[in-house]
Scaffold this motif. Structure first.
Motif, PDB file in Angstrom:
ATOM      1  N   ASN A   1      36.212  55.213  48.701  1.00 25.76           N
ATOM      2  CA  ASN A   1      37.466  55.072  47.863  1.00 25.76           C
ATOM      3  C   ASN A   1      37.471  55.823  46.778  1.00 25.76           C
ATOM      4  O   ASN A   1      36.483  55.336  45.883  1.00 25.76           O
ATOM      5  N   PRO A   2      38.366  56.240  46.307  1.00 22.23           N
ATOM      6  CA  PRO A   2      38.611  57.115  45.114  1.00 22.23           C
ATOM      7  C   PRO A   2      38.288  56.112  43.718  1.00 22.23           C
ATOM      8  O   PRO A   2      37.620  56.443  42.775  1.00 22.23           O
ATOM      9  N   ALA A   3      38.734  55.158  43.869  1.00 20.08           N
ATOM     10  CA  ALA A   3      38.737  54.079  42.685  1.00 20.08           C
ATOM     11  C   ALA A   3      37.292  53.554  42.633  1.00 20.08           C
ATOM     12  O   ALA A   3      36.893  53.314  41.517  1.00 20.08           O
ATOM     13  N   VAL A   4      36.710  53.349  43.703  1.00 19.31           N
ATOM     14  CA  VAL A   4      35.262  53.002  43.547  1.00 19.31           C
ATOM     15  C   VAL A   4      34.401  54.186  43.141  1.00 19.31           C
ATOM     16  O   VAL A   4      33.408  53.844  42.239  1.00 19.31           O
ATOM     17  N   ALA A   5      34.614  55.513  43.375  1.00 18.56           N
ATOM     18  CA  ALA A   5      33.988  56.698  42.954  1.00 18.56           C
ATOM     19  C   ALA A   5      34.292  56.541  41.624  1.00 18.56           C
ATOM     20  O   ALA A   5      33.465  56.821  40.647  1.00 18.56           O
ATOM     21  N   ALA A   6      35.427  56.446  40.780  1.00 19.92           N
ATOM     22  CA  ALA A   6      35.819  56.479  39.718  1.00 19.92           C
ATOM     23  C   ALA A   6      34.870  55.547  38.842  1.00 19.92           C
ATOM     24  O   ALA A   6      34.635  55.889  37.594  1.00 19.92           O
ATOM     25  N   THR A   7      34.897  54.207  39.268  1.00 19.39           N
ATOM     26  CA  THR A   7      34.157  53.310  38.443  1.00 19.39           C
ATOM     27  C   THR A   7      32.664  53.426  38.473  1.00 19.39           C
ATOM     28  O   THR A   7      32.001  53.295  37.477  1.00 19.39           O
ATOM     29  N   VAL A   8      32.150  54.169  39.412  1.00 17.91           N
ATOM     30  CA  VAL A   8      30.648  54.338  39.368  1.00 17.91           C
ATOM     31  C   VAL A   8      30.309  55.392  38.500  1.00 17.91           C
ATOM     32  O   VAL A   8      29.349  55.667  37.800  1.00 17.91           O
ATOM     33  N   ALA A   9      31.378  56.447  38.481  1.00 16.96           N
ATOM     34  CA  ALA A   9      31.334  57.688  37.720  1.00 16.96           C
ATOM     35  C   ALA A   9      31.143  57.230  36.228  1.00 16.96           C
ATOM     36  O   ALA A   9      30.651  57.813  35.455  1.00 16.96           O
ATOM     37  N   GLU A  10      31.981  56.094  35.726  1.00 16.18           N
ATOM     38  CA  GLU A  10      31.818  55.528  34.424  1.00 16.18           C
ATOM     39  C   GLU A  10      30.438  55.222  34.140  1.00 16.18           C
ATOM     40  O   GLU A  10      30.235  55.117  32.873  1.00 16.18           O
TER      41      GLU A  10
ATOM     42  N   TRP B   1      27.021  38.374  50.887  1.00 14.29           N
ATOM     43  CA  TRP B   1      27.668  38.263  49.705  1.00 14.29           C
ATOM     44  C   TRP B   1      29.318  38.391  49.824  1.00 14.29           C
ATOM     45  O   TRP B   1      29.683  39.034  50.797  1.00 14.29           O
ATOM     46  N   ALA B   2      29.935  37.538  48.769  1.00 18.78           N
ATOM     47  CA  ALA B   2      31.289  37.583  49.034  1.00 18.78           C
ATOM     48  C   ALA B   2      31.867  37.888  47.561  1.00 18.78           C
ATOM     49  O   ALA B   2      31.459  37.373  46.640  1.00 18.78           O
ATOM     50  N   PHE B   3      32.871  38.583  47.448  1.00 16.01           N
ATOM     51  CA  PHE B   3      33.592  38.873  46.171  1.00 16.01           C
ATOM     52  C   PHE B   3      34.892  39.098  46.525  1.00 16.01           C
ATOM     53  O   PHE B   3      35.455  39.597  47.738  1.00 16.01           O
ATOM     54  N   PRO B   4      35.860  38.519  45.474  1.00 16.91           N
ATOM     55  CA  PRO B   4      37.384  38.664  45.728  1.00 16.91           C
ATOM     56  C   PRO B   4      37.790  39.935  45.913  1.00 16.91           C
ATOM     57  O   PRO B   4      37.249  40.989  45.113  1.00 16.91           O
ATOM     58  N   ASN B   5      38.980  40.192  46.787  1.00 16.86           N
ATOM     59  CA  ASN B   5      39.589  41.596  46.675  1.00 16.86           C
ATOM     60  C   ASN B   5      40.086  41.870  45.480  1.00 16.86           C
ATOM     61  O   ASN B   5      40.875  41.158  44.840  1.00 16.86           O
TER      62      ASN B   5
ATOM     63  N   LEU C   1      35.020  44.072  40.135  1.00 15.28           N
ATOM     64  CA  LEU C   1      34.403  44.045  41.411  1.00 15.28           C
ATOM     65  C   LEU C   1      32.976  44.950  41.061  1.00 15.28           C
ATOM     66  O   LEU C   1      31.901  44.235  41.460  1.00 15.28           O
ATOM     67  N   ARG C   2      32.882  46.123  40.485  1.00 17.52           N
ATOM     68  CA  ARG C   2      31.822  46.769  40.063  1.00 17.52           C
ATOM     69  C   ARG C   2      30.790  45.714  39.310  1.00 17.52           C
ATOM     70  O   ARG C   2      29.534  45.638  39.384  1.00 17.52           O
ATOM     71  N   GLU C   3      31.252  45.014  38.145  1.00 15.24           N
ATOM     72  CA  GLU C   3      30.638  44.260  37.305  1.00 15.24           C
ATOM     73  C   GLU C   3      30.051  43.086  38.245  1.00 15.24           C
ATOM     74  O   GLU C   3      28.789  42.783  38.048  1.00 15.24           O
ATOM     75  N   ALA C   4      30.759  42.609  39.128  1.00 14.86           N
ATOM     76  CA  ALA C   4      30.216  41.354  40.055  1.00 14.86           C
ATOM     77  C   ALA C   4      29.105  41.791  40.946  1.00 14.86           C
ATOM     78  O   ALA C   4      28.186  41.116  41.116  1.00 14.86           O
ATOM     79  N   VAL C   5      29.392  43.040  41.418  1.00 13.11           N
ATOM     80  CA  VAL C   5      28.279  43.518  42.399  1.00 13.11           C
ATOM     81  C   VAL C   5      27.227  43.931  41.610  1.00 13.11           C
ATOM     82  O   VAL C   5      25.869  43.449  41.981  1.00 13.11           O
ATOM     83  N   ALA C   6      27.128  44.571  40.367  1.00  9.02           N
ATOM     84  CA  ALA C   6      26.126  44.833  39.391  1.00  9.02           C
ATOM     85  C   ALA C   6      25.363  43.467  38.934  1.00  9.02           C
ATOM     86  O   ALA C   6      23.957  43.424  39.216  1.00  9.02           O
TER      87      ALA C   6
END
Length: 132
Positions: free
Chosen positions: A48-57, A101-105, A117-122
Motif C-alpha cells: 500500500n503506497p500510504a503505508v510505504a509513505a508513512t514508513v519512509a517518514e 492484534w486489532a487496530f481500527p481501519n 495506525l503506524r503509531e498504534a502498531v509501533a
C-alpha cells in the motif's frame, strides 16, 4: 543475528498494509533482536503506497517489497506469529506463539490517515515484543 534470534511473522489479509507495517517497524525498532517477515492470505499486487509513505517518514524504504502468501513452512518456522486482524484463517497451525492484534481501519488509506495506525502498531511492538 544468531540462530537464537526469534523469527516474528506478521500476517494480514493482503500483505500490503498492516503486516508490511508490522514487519518494517519491528526491523526499525528491534534492530537485530528479531528476524521480521510478513505474509498474507490473499496477497495484493503491491505494498500500500500510504503505508510505504508513512514508513519512509521514519527513514525506511519498503517500496520494493512484494506481498506474498503465507505458507505452512512460514508458520512452522516462526517463533511468534502476529495476526494483524483477529480470526484470520491460516493454512496450518503455527508452531510458535500466536498473538492477535486489532487496530481500527484508517478512515482512508492515505498517509495522513495511516499515521495513527503506524503509531498504534509501533506502540504495540514496543509494549509486547520489545519487552521480551
Amino acid at each position: 543475528m544468531t540462530e537464537n534470534t526469534p523469527t516474528v511473522l506478521f500476517i494480514c489479509q493482503h500483505n500490503a498494509g498492516r503486516s508490511q507495517l508490522g514487519a518494517a517497524l519491528l526491523e526499525h525498532l528491534g534492530g537485530d533482536r528479531f528476524l521480521a517477515s510478513s505474509a498474507g492470505l490473499s496477497p495484493a499486487d503491491e505494498v500500500n503506497p500510504a503505508v510505504a509513505a508513512t514508513v519512509a517518514e521514519w527513514g525506511m524504504d519498503i517500496t520494493d517489497r512484494v506481498p506474498r502468501a503465507v505458507t505452512t513452512d512460514d508458520l512452522a518456522q516462526a517463533d511468534v506469529v502476529v495476526l494483524m486482524k483477529p480470526g484470520l484463517d491460516l493454512p496450518s497451525t503455527p508452531r510458535g506463539e500466536v498473538l492477535e492484534w486489532a487496530f481500527p481501519n484508517p478512515e482512508s488509506w492515505d498517509a495522513e490517515a495511516v499515521r495513527p495506525l503506524r503509531e498504534a502498531v509501533a506502540e504495540k511492538i514496543r509494549s509486547t515484543l520489545l519487552v521480551r
